[in-house]
Design an enzyme around this catalytic site. Structure first.
Site, PDB file in Angstrom:
ATOM      1  N   ARG A  62       0.824  -1.205   0.000  1.00  0.00           N
ATOM      2  CA  ARG A  62       0.000   0.000   0.000  1.00  0.00           C
ATOM      3  C   ARG A  62       0.864   1.263   0.000  1.00  0.00           C
ATOM      4  O   ARG A  62       0.541   2.248  -0.666  1.00  0.00           O
ATOM      5  CB  ARG A  62      -0.921  -0.016   1.208  1.00  0.00           C
ATOM      6  CG  ARG A  62      -1.829   1.206   1.305  1.00  0.00           C
ATOM      7  CD  ARG A  62      -2.865   1.021   2.403  1.00  0.00           C
ATOM      8  NE  ARG A  62      -3.719   2.192   2.493  1.00  0.00           N
ATOM      9  CZ  ARG A  62      -3.637   3.116   3.445  1.00  0.00           C
ATOM     10  NH1 ARG A  62      -2.716   3.000   4.392  1.00  0.00           N
ATOM     11  NH2 ARG A  62      -4.451   4.145   3.472  1.00  0.00           N
ATOM     12  N   HIS A  66       0.558   4.329  -2.698  1.00  0.00           N
ATOM     13  CA  HIS A  66       0.294   5.721  -2.317  1.00  0.00           C
ATOM     14  C   HIS A  66       1.451   6.638  -2.701  1.00  0.00           C
ATOM     15  O   HIS A  66       1.243   7.814  -2.997  1.00  0.00           O
ATOM     16  CB  HIS A  66       0.014   5.798  -0.817  1.00  0.00           C
ATOM     17  CG  HIS A  66      -1.384   5.389  -0.468  1.00  0.00           C
ATOM     18  ND1 HIS A  66      -2.122   6.015   0.513  1.00  0.00           N
ATOM     19  CD2 HIS A  66      -2.187   4.438  -0.994  1.00  0.00           C
ATOM     20  CE1 HIS A  66      -3.316   5.451   0.574  1.00  0.00           C
ATOM     21  NE2 HIS A  66      -3.373   4.492  -0.318  1.00  0.00           N
ATOM     22  N   ASP A  67       2.638   6.113  -2.707  1.00  0.00           N
ATOM     23  CA  ASP A  67       3.779   6.910  -3.156  1.00  0.00           C
ATOM     24  C   ASP A  67       3.641   7.238  -4.636  1.00  0.00           C
ATOM     25  O   ASP A  67       3.773   8.386  -5.053  1.00  0.00           O
ATOM     26  CB  ASP A  67       5.073   6.139  -2.896  1.00  0.00           C
ATOM     27  CG  ASP A  67       6.310   6.924  -3.327  1.00  0.00           C
ATOM     28  OD1 ASP A  67       6.320   8.149  -3.110  1.00  0.00           O
ATOM     29  OD2 ASP A  67       7.246   6.312  -3.855  1.00  0.00           O
ATOM     30  N   VAL A  70       0.942   9.912  -6.003  1.00  0.00           N
ATOM     31  CA  VAL A  70       1.086  11.331  -5.640  1.00  0.00           C
ATOM     32  C   VAL A  70       2.451  11.791  -6.133  1.00  0.00           C
ATOM     33  O   VAL A  70       3.484  11.444  -5.561  1.00  0.00           O
ATOM     34  CB  VAL A  70       0.983  11.534  -4.117  1.00  0.00           C
ATOM     35  CG1 VAL A  70       1.082  13.025  -3.799  1.00  0.00           C
ATOM     36  CG2 VAL A  70      -0.339  10.977  -3.591  1.00  0.00           C
ATOM     37  N   SER A  76       8.205  10.182  -1.782  1.00  0.00           N
ATOM     38  CA  SER A  76       7.696  11.359  -1.078  1.00  0.00           C
ATOM     39  C   SER A  76       6.807  10.959   0.094  1.00  0.00           C
ATOM     40  O   SER A  76       6.713  11.690   1.092  1.00  0.00           O
ATOM     41  CB  SER A  76       6.924  12.274  -2.037  1.00  0.00           C
ATOM     42  OG  SER A  76       5.881  11.572  -2.684  1.00  0.00           O
ATOM     43  N   ASN A  94      -3.761   8.616   4.701  1.00  0.00           N
ATOM     44  CA  ASN A  94      -2.596   7.958   5.293  1.00  0.00           C
ATOM     45  C   ASN A  94      -2.533   8.054   6.811  1.00  0.00           C
ATOM     46  O   ASN A  94      -1.976   7.178   7.474  1.00  0.00           O
ATOM     47  CB  ASN A  94      -1.304   8.568   4.732  1.00  0.00           C
ATOM     48  CG  ASN A  94      -1.140   8.293   3.248  1.00  0.00           C
ATOM     49  OD1 ASN A  94      -1.583   7.266   2.749  1.00  0.00           O
ATOM     50  ND2 ASN A  94      -0.524   9.211   2.553  1.00  0.00           N
ATOM     51  N   HIS A 169      -6.121  -5.747  -2.420  1.00  0.00           N
ATOM     52  CA  HIS A 169      -6.917  -5.946  -1.213  1.00  0.00           C
ATOM     53  C   HIS A 169      -7.151  -7.424  -0.922  1.00  0.00           C
ATOM     54  O   HIS A 169      -7.980  -7.760  -0.082  1.00  0.00           O
ATOM     55  CB  HIS A 169      -8.253  -5.213  -1.340  1.00  0.00           C
ATOM     56  CG  HIS A 169      -8.194  -3.814  -0.817  1.00  0.00           C
ATOM     57  ND1 HIS A 169      -9.287  -3.010  -0.679  1.00  0.00           N
ATOM     58  CD2 HIS A 169      -7.144  -3.071  -0.374  1.00  0.00           C
ATOM     59  CE1 HIS A 169      -8.926  -1.831  -0.185  1.00  0.00           C
ATOM     60  NE2 HIS A 169      -7.621  -1.858  -0.006  1.00  0.00           N
ATOM     61  N   THR A 217      -8.659 -15.649   2.703  1.00  0.00           N
ATOM     62  CA  THR A 217      -7.219 -15.855   2.901  1.00  0.00           C
ATOM     63  C   THR A 217      -6.522 -14.505   3.055  1.00  0.00           C
ATOM     64  O   THR A 217      -5.828 -14.051   2.146  1.00  0.00           O
ATOM     65  CB  THR A 217      -6.617 -16.621   1.702  1.00  0.00           C
ATOM     66  OG1 THR A 217      -6.979 -15.936   0.484  1.00  0.00           O
ATOM     67  CG2 THR A 217      -7.133 -18.047   1.640  1.00  0.00           C
TER      68      THR A 217
END
Length: 294
Positions: A62, A66-67, A70, A76, A94, A169, A217
């Site tokens: 994740r 997210h890095d 953006v 960052s 975050n 996910h 799982t």
């Protein structure tokens, strides 16, 4: 996780192409002479971390997502706030949610001992995400290297842009606050599934109680996430929207029925995502400490 609206795996190629750096030149052999042990150092660090806490693998995947969404894959997201800017760590998607920073710190420290000021935090994060998925049973992909680290961070976070590849996910957990509205208000949810979640996530209180994003799982990377969506057992509202009478239904059904197809498309999509606007050449820097600019 926030209730981000998830992008389809198959659409990542189209949506990301608009922001790829045309001059990006990443190479799987980038550190072959300057830091030949980089891949083994990262792999060993990831295995140690996941053995200590299985959930951390999903957290590192994740972080990479997210890095990249953006300002590109430039580490960052790892920067702490300073007097000159408020970074991404404390932004809504975050704050109190993004995890794994200590793992990256530990790996970076070992890398700095082996080859000082050579390997970027952005490359370490990209390798850590891949190795986490592989260790948890998911597909392997070659990671292009040669990114440099940003010298600033941005809080211009679009929830839609921050979405991970939906299949990510299949591992990890989510807080009660992220799925409470779904289990009490949504109609496209299996009744028994909703009731079982209500026991651990009441209408008020217990906000930090956790539930697996993949009911079947949660610590193994597979296609059960999609099978759950077909059965109306997606944990998050945004997850279930992928299978709710829209054009994405056929893809969900495809991945639910064919694990190999999911693995193939996930690997292709994450490689493309990892190439979003990388800093290369003389741009950016190689941070010694991933949390702050040199």
């Amino acid at each position: 996780m926030t209730t981000c609206k998830f992008l389809l795996l198959i659409l990542i190629a189209a949506t990301a192409s608009a922001v790829f750096g045309a001059d990006a030149k990443l190479s799987t052999n980038y550190y072959s002479s300057t830091c030949p042990k980089i891949q083994s150092i990262v792999e060993e660090g990831i295995i140690k971390a996941i053995k200590n806490e299985t959930r951390i693998g999903a957290s590192l995947l994740r972080l990479h997502f997210h890095d990249c969404f953006v300002n590109g894959c430039d580490a960052s997201v790892l920067l702490d706030d300073t007097g000159s800017f408020i970074g991404e760590k404390t932004a809504v998607p975050n704050n109190n949610s993004a995890r794994g920073f200590n793992v990256i710190d530990d790996i970076k420290a070992k890398v700095e001992k082996a080859c000082p000021r050579v390997v970027s935090c952005a490359d370490i994060l990209a390798l850590a995400a891949r190795d986490s998925v592989v260790y948890l049973g998911g597909p392997f992909w070659e990671v292009g290297l040669g990114r440099r680290d940003s010298t600033t961070a941005s809080r211009s976070l679009s929830l839609k842009d921050l979405v991970a590849l939906a299949g990510g996910h299949t591992i990890g957990l989510s807080r009660c606050t992220s799925f409470r509205a779904r289990i009490y208000n949504d109609s496209n949810i299996d009744a028994s599934f909703a009731k079982s979640l209500q026991n651990k996530c009441p209408r008020s209180g217990n906000d930090n109680n956790l539930a697996p994003l993949d009911l079947q799982t949660p610590t193994f990377f597979d296609n059960s996430y999609f099978k759950n969506l077909v059965n109306k057992k997606g944990l998050l509202h945004s997850d279930q929207e992928l299978f709710n009478g829209s054009s994405s239904d056929s893809l969900v059904e495809k991945y639910a029925a064919d694990n190999a197809a999911f693995f193939k498309d996930f690997a292709k999509s994450i490689v493309k995502m990892s190439n979003i606007k990388p800093l290369t050449g003389s741009k950016g820097q190689i941070r010694v400490n991933c949390r702050k600019v040199n």
